[in-house]
Scaffold this motif. Structure first.
Motif, PDB file in Angstrom:
ATOM      1  N   VAL A  57       0.843  -1.204   0.000  1.00 29.45           N
ATOM      2  CA  VAL A  57       0.000   0.000   0.000  1.00 29.45           C
ATOM      3  C   VAL A  57       0.876   1.251   0.000  1.00 29.45           C
ATOM      4  O   VAL A  57       0.656   2.185  -0.779  1.00 29.45           O
ATOM      5  CB  VAL A  57      -0.981   0.007   1.196  1.00 29.45           C
ATOM      6  N   GLY A  58       1.884   1.273   0.865  1.00 27.30           N
ATOM      7  CA  GLY A  58       2.784   2.423   0.913  1.00 27.30           C
ATOM      8  C   GLY A  58       3.488   2.645  -0.413  1.00 27.30           C
ATOM      9  O   GLY A  58       3.615   3.777  -0.884  1.00 27.30           O
ATOM     10  N   PHE A  59       3.945   1.577  -1.022  1.00 29.84           N
ATOM     11  CA  PHE A  59       4.603   1.658  -2.330  1.00 29.84           C
ATOM     12  C   PHE A  59       3.605   2.083  -3.400  1.00 29.84           C
ATOM     13  O   PHE A  59       3.899   2.945  -4.228  1.00 29.84           O
ATOM     14  CB  PHE A  59       5.211   0.295  -2.683  1.00 29.84           C
ATOM     15  N   PHE A  63       3.449   5.270  -6.307  1.00 29.60           N
ATOM     16  CA  PHE A  63       4.108   4.778  -7.509  1.00 29.60           C
ATOM     17  C   PHE A  63       3.724   5.584  -8.754  1.00 29.60           C
ATOM     18  O   PHE A  63       4.580   5.928  -9.562  1.00 29.60           O
ATOM     19  CB  PHE A  63       3.815   3.292  -7.750  1.00 29.60           C
ATOM     20  N   ILE A  64       2.451   5.906  -8.916  1.00 33.13           N
ATOM     21  CA  ILE A  64       2.026   6.671 -10.107  1.00 33.13           C
ATOM     22  C   ILE A  64       2.632   8.075 -10.101  1.00 33.13           C
ATOM     23  O   ILE A  64       3.170   8.511 -11.117  1.00 33.13           O
ATOM     24  CB  ILE A  64       0.487   6.687 -10.248  1.00 33.13           C
ATOM     25  N   PRO A  65       2.593   8.816  -8.982  1.00 33.07           N
ATOM     26  CA  PRO A  65       3.287  10.115  -8.994  1.00 33.07           C
ATOM     27  C   PRO A  65       4.777   9.971  -9.313  1.00 33.07           C
ATOM     28  O   PRO A  65       5.352  10.802 -10.002  1.00 33.07           O
ATOM     29  CB  PRO A  65       3.073  10.661  -7.587  1.00 33.07           C
ATOM     30  N   PHE A  66       5.413   8.895  -8.835  1.00 35.29           N
ATOM     31  CA  PHE A  66       6.820   8.654  -9.156  1.00 35.29           C
ATOM     32  C   PHE A  66       6.990   8.379 -10.647  1.00 35.29           C
ATOM     33  O   PHE A  66       7.881   8.935 -11.295  1.00 35.29           O
ATOM     34  CB  PHE A  66       7.370   7.471  -8.345  1.00 35.29           C
ATOM     35  N   ALA A  67       6.139   7.533 -11.201  1.00 41.57           N
ATOM     36  CA  ALA A  67       6.236   7.177 -12.619  1.00 41.57           C
ATOM     37  C   ALA A  67       6.015   8.392 -13.519  1.00 41.57           C
ATOM     38  O   ALA A  67       6.565   8.457 -14.622  1.00 41.57           O
ATOM     39  CB  ALA A  67       5.228   6.080 -12.959  1.00 41.57           C
ATOM     40  N   MET A  68       5.246   9.369 -13.046  1.00 39.96           N
ATOM     41  CA  MET A  68       5.000  10.576 -13.824  1.00 39.96           C
ATOM     42  C   MET A  68       6.083  11.634 -13.598  1.00 39.96           C
ATOM     43  O   MET A  68       6.013  12.714 -14.169  1.00 39.96           O
ATOM     44  CB  MET A  68       3.621  11.144 -13.475  1.00 39.96           C
ATOM     45  N   GLY A  70       6.793  13.211 -10.728  1.00 37.20           N
ATOM     46  CA  GLY A  70       6.423  14.246  -9.773  1.00 37.20           C
ATOM     47  C   GLY A  70       6.988  14.038  -8.383  1.00 37.20           C
ATOM     48  O   GLY A  70       6.873  14.912  -7.531  1.00 37.20           O
ATOM     49  N   ILE A  71       7.572  12.876  -8.150  1.00 39.34           N
ATOM     50  CA  ILE A  71       8.075  12.558  -6.816  1.00 39.34           C
ATOM     51  C   ILE A  71       9.268  11.618  -6.974  1.00 39.34           C
ATOM     52  O   ILE A  71       9.365  10.897  -7.969  1.00 39.34           O
ATOM     53  CB  ILE A  71       6.942  11.943  -5.968  1.00 39.34           C
ATOM     54  N   GLY A  72      10.167  11.626  -6.010  1.00 46.53           N
ATOM     55  CA  GLY A  72      11.370  10.813  -6.110  1.00 46.53           C
ATOM     56  C   GLY A  72      11.171   9.394  -5.604  1.00 46.53           C
ATOM     57  O   GLY A  72      10.252   9.101  -4.841  1.00 46.53           O
ATOM     58  N   ALA A  73      12.077   8.509  -6.006  1.00 45.00           N
ATOM     59  CA  ALA A  73      12.011   7.110  -5.588  1.00 45.00           C
ATOM     60  C   ALA A  73      12.200   6.969  -4.079  1.00 45.00           C
ATOM     61  O   ALA A  73      11.615   6.071  -3.463  1.00 45.00           O
ATOM     62  CB  ALA A  73      13.064   6.295  -6.330  1.00 45.00           C
ATOM     63  N   GLY A  74      12.990   7.851  -3.478  1.00 46.86           N
ATOM     64  CA  GLY A  74      13.194   7.795  -2.032  1.00 46.86           C
ATOM     65  C   GLY A  74      11.905   8.017  -1.265  1.00 46.86           C
ATOM     66  O   GLY A  74      11.673   7.373  -0.236  1.00 46.86           O
TER      67      GLY A  74
END
Length: 170
Positions: A57-59, A63-68, A70-74
């Motif tokens: 759930v946390g991941f 994940f979608i904001p990261f894939a776009m 807008g947010i970092g992997a960390g």
């Protein structure tokens, strides 16, 4: 005990995110592993499922904001670590509190930089363009069209601390 470890992880990630705009794997990956080991040792297979659902759930929520972009992997790994350490229910609410805190921080930054009016005008123009334009294929969004960038790990940490207060463990 897990709350003390969680607060330590949040503190370290907040400091590194503010200083270098990075949330380090050397902090998040052991936190994930410790979450799985702790719940396995205390609850067996049910503990692995509890920690695993929280991790997913946390991941998943970031994940979608990261894939776009807008947010970092960390940030994604930090929220996954929180989920592994506290479970799915906790991480959903921590994420919601983090989103509220993040929105307030972005609003404060826009007001502080006197960019709120320009940002709202860009949003209205974008909505107008998307609504009435016949050709939606040529839409380009640049980073300057988005809200100001800031270390989102701070929001995640504050949202998680808020959730710890709400559940009465701090």
């Amino acid at each position: 005990m897990e709350n003390i470890l969680l607060i330590a992880v949040l503190l370290i990630c907040t400091i590194t995110d503010i200083k270098s705009r990075k949330i380090l794997n050397i902090v998040t990956l052991p936190a994930i592993l410790i979450g799985f080991i702790y719940y396995f040792s205390t609850n067996g297979l049910d503990g692995i499922l509890f920690s695993g659902k929280g991790f997913l759930v946390g991941f998943g929520v970031l994940f979608i904001p990261f894939a776009m972009g807008g947010i970092g992997a960390g940030d994604v790994k930090l929220l996954a670590a929180i989920g592994a350490m506290k479970g799915a229910f906790f991480v959903i609410y921590a994420f919601l509190y983090a989103a509220i805190v993040g929105g307030l921080i972005a609003l404060f930054i826009l007001i502080h930089r006197n960019e709120l009016k320009g940002f709202l005008v860009r949003i209205i123009n974008s909505v107008f363009f998307l609504t009435f334009s016949k050709s939606k294929d040529s839409i380009q969004v640049s980073k300057s069209d988005l809200a100001p960038s800031f270390p989102y790990g701070v929001s995640i940490a504050l949202g998680t601390i808020a959730m710890l207060f709400m559940e009465g463990t701090i």
